[in-house]
Design a protein around this motif. Sequence first.
Motif, PDB file in Angstrom:
ATOM      1  N   ARG A 271      61.529  49.724  87.313  1.00  0.00           N
ATOM      2  CA  ARG A 271      60.832  48.709  86.522  1.00  0.00           C
ATOM      3  C   ARG A 271      60.770  49.214  85.085  1.00  0.00           C
ATOM      4  O   ARG A 271      61.234  50.308  84.777  1.00  0.00           O
ATOM      5  CB  ARG A 271      59.450  48.331  87.092  1.00  0.00           C
TER       6      ARG A 271
ATOM      7  N   ARG B  39      63.897  39.295  87.988  1.00  0.00           N
ATOM      8  CA  ARG B  39      62.589  39.292  87.322  1.00  0.00           C
ATOM      9  C   ARG B  39      62.726  38.476  86.036  1.00  0.00           C
ATOM     10  O   ARG B  39      63.678  38.670  85.286  1.00  0.00           O
ATOM     11  CB  ARG B  39      62.109  40.724  87.005  1.00  0.00           C
TER      12      ARG B  39
ATOM     13  N   GLN C 270      50.657  51.226  86.982  1.00  0.00           N
ATOM     14  CA  GLN C 270      51.787  51.990  86.427  1.00  0.00           C
ATOM     15  C   GLN C 270      51.300  53.121  85.510  1.00  0.00           C
ATOM     16  O   GLN C 270      51.989  54.134  85.364  1.00  0.00           O
ATOM     17  CB  GLN C 270      52.718  51.063  85.640  1.00  0.00           C
TER      18      GLN C 270
ATOM     19  N   ASP D 159      58.103  43.770  76.662  1.00  0.00           N
ATOM     20  CA  ASP D 159      59.111  43.201  77.569  1.00  0.00           C
ATOM     21  C   ASP D 159      59.906  42.092  76.912  1.00  0.00           C
ATOM     22  O   ASP D 159      61.020  41.772  77.354  1.00  0.00           O
ATOM     23  CB  ASP D 159      58.431  42.672  78.829  1.00  0.00           C
TER      24      ASP D 159
ATOM     25  N   ASN E 279      53.914  41.832  76.898  1.00  0.00           N
ATOM     26  CA  ASN E 279      53.902  43.142  77.577  1.00  0.00           C
ATOM     27  C   ASN E 279      52.989  43.031  78.801  1.00  0.00           C
ATOM     28  O   ASN E 279      52.410  41.961  79.072  1.00  0.00           O
ATOM     29  CB  ASN E 279      53.429  44.236  76.611  1.00  0.00           C
ATOM     30  N   LYS E 280      52.859  44.110  79.499  1.00  0.00           N
ATOM     31  CA  LYS E 280      52.086  44.149  80.747  1.00  0.00           C
ATOM     32  C   LYS E 280      50.703  43.517  80.570  1.00  0.00           C
ATOM     33  O   LYS E 280      50.047  43.699  79.540  1.00  0.00           O
ATOM     34  CB  LYS E 280      51.965  45.610  81.198  1.00  0.00           C
TER      35      LYS E 280
HETATM   36  O1  MRU Z   1      56.087  45.170  85.473  1.00  0.00           O
HETATM   37  P1  MRU Z   1      56.671  46.367  84.800  1.00  0.00           P
HETATM   38  O2  MRU Z   1      56.147  47.664  85.324  1.00  0.00           O
HETATM   39  O3  MRU Z   1      58.185  46.320  84.757  1.00  0.00           O
HETATM   40  O4  MRU Z   1      56.175  46.218  83.314  1.00  0.00           O
HETATM   41  C1  MRU Z   1      56.530  47.187  82.369  1.00  0.00           C
HETATM   42  C2  MRU Z   1      55.879  47.021  81.076  1.00  0.00           C
HETATM   43  O5  MRU Z   1      55.198  46.069  80.799  1.00  0.00           O
HETATM   44  C3  MRU Z   1      56.221  48.030  80.060  1.00  0.00           C
HETATM   45  O6  MRU Z   1      55.136  48.299  79.245  1.00  0.00           O
HETATM   46  C4  MRU Z   1      57.372  47.439  79.250  1.00  0.00           C
HETATM   47  O7  MRU Z   1      58.435  47.066  80.074  1.00  0.00           O
HETATM   48  C5  MRU Z   1      57.851  48.338  78.229  1.00  0.00           C
HETATM   49  S1  MRU Z   1      58.902  49.512  78.936  1.00  0.00           S
HETATM   50  C6  MRU Z   1      59.478  50.578  77.776  1.00  0.00           C
END
Ligand code: MRU
Length: 361
Positions: A53, A90, A201, A242, A252-253
């Motif tokens: 991920r 995704r 995460q 993202d 972002n997350k």
């Molecule tokens: O759902 P995930 O774990 O793939 O989400 C990841 C994030 O939101 C990260 O902060 C983002 O991808 C930046 S990765 C360098």
Amino acid sequence: MRVDGQPTRTIRAAPGRDAVEIIDQRWLPHRFVIERLADVASVQQAIRDMWVRGAPLIGATAAHGIALQAIADASDEALAGSAAFLEAARPTAVNLAWAVRRMLKHLLAVAVPLRAAAAWDEAQAIADADVLVNAAIGRHGLALIREIAARKPGPVRVLTHCNAGWLATVDWGTATAPIYQAHAAGIPVHVWVDETRPRNQGASLTAWELGHEGVPHTVIADNAGGHLMQHGEVDLVVVGCDRVTSQGDVCNKIGTYLKALAARDNGVPFYVAMPTSTLDLALGDGVAEVHIEERTGREVTHITGRAASGELIEVQLTPDGSPAANPAFDVTPARLVTALITEHGVMPATAGALRRLMGSS
Ligand code: MRU
């Protein structure tokens, strides 16, 4: 970065170029498992079910998926079919579509019998470029950390959300690259690691990788960040992304937006580490236009961890029958972003700066 002292990347082609090897992140921090993926369906599953991920790593993994397809059947139709299949794994991180389309464009210009070799080379090029890009983000971010260190005593205290570390990329990470470079340069740093519910995460991955690099850090509940900022305990926030829109809105997350609001209220600079592969110039207003992935409510209602026996177990947190909603990302409007740290330098999150960036890169 290092695992038990050994330099390690998150992804590599198997020696015979007949499979791709990844770190299966579902088992971290408790088990370090390398998984071998030998066909497109396994690569799609690994992305969809988050064995890998993080936006840049999803892109690099999908690129290797196209290489696996090129071994099996390198016809135009087969490659296009696999590209669509992988892209659907995704929806939110734009790097997935970026990498798959780059692979497709490259391979369609190559004669069919030569496509498998060309595909492995191009997937490797995508992975290698990610490492260089993140190292450059690290150098630009390091300058920001150095400035802060020069004007205050004690460690520079960075708050980060989710995992935008090397596990989310091929190496270095995006948000963590400046931290690793500052640590290597002897600048004292301390990282506040948001646990990042619901999948944790931060607690599982960021804490693990910082620990293996010897970077001082403390895991905090997601709700603690505002309090720490109010009490002067955070010098800067650095997060990954993202998808960043043409006007500088940052997806972002989930939970990133709340940290940006708290940072603004407390005068704490809020930086977004952004490789240009995460820019989506087709979108303008991020809040209205970014497709936010909805994941299963089970990620909210249940949690997995290591029992005293050493066994990994899943337990239920919520009452039987309580429904749960699980939007996986949110959008931080550009006005809350102090600056973007890109491989080309630090720049404002504005439409003009992003236009100039893409004109010049
Ligand atoms: O759902 P995930 O774990 O793939 O989400 C990841 C994030 O939101 C990260 O902060 C983002 O991808 C930046 S990765 C360098």
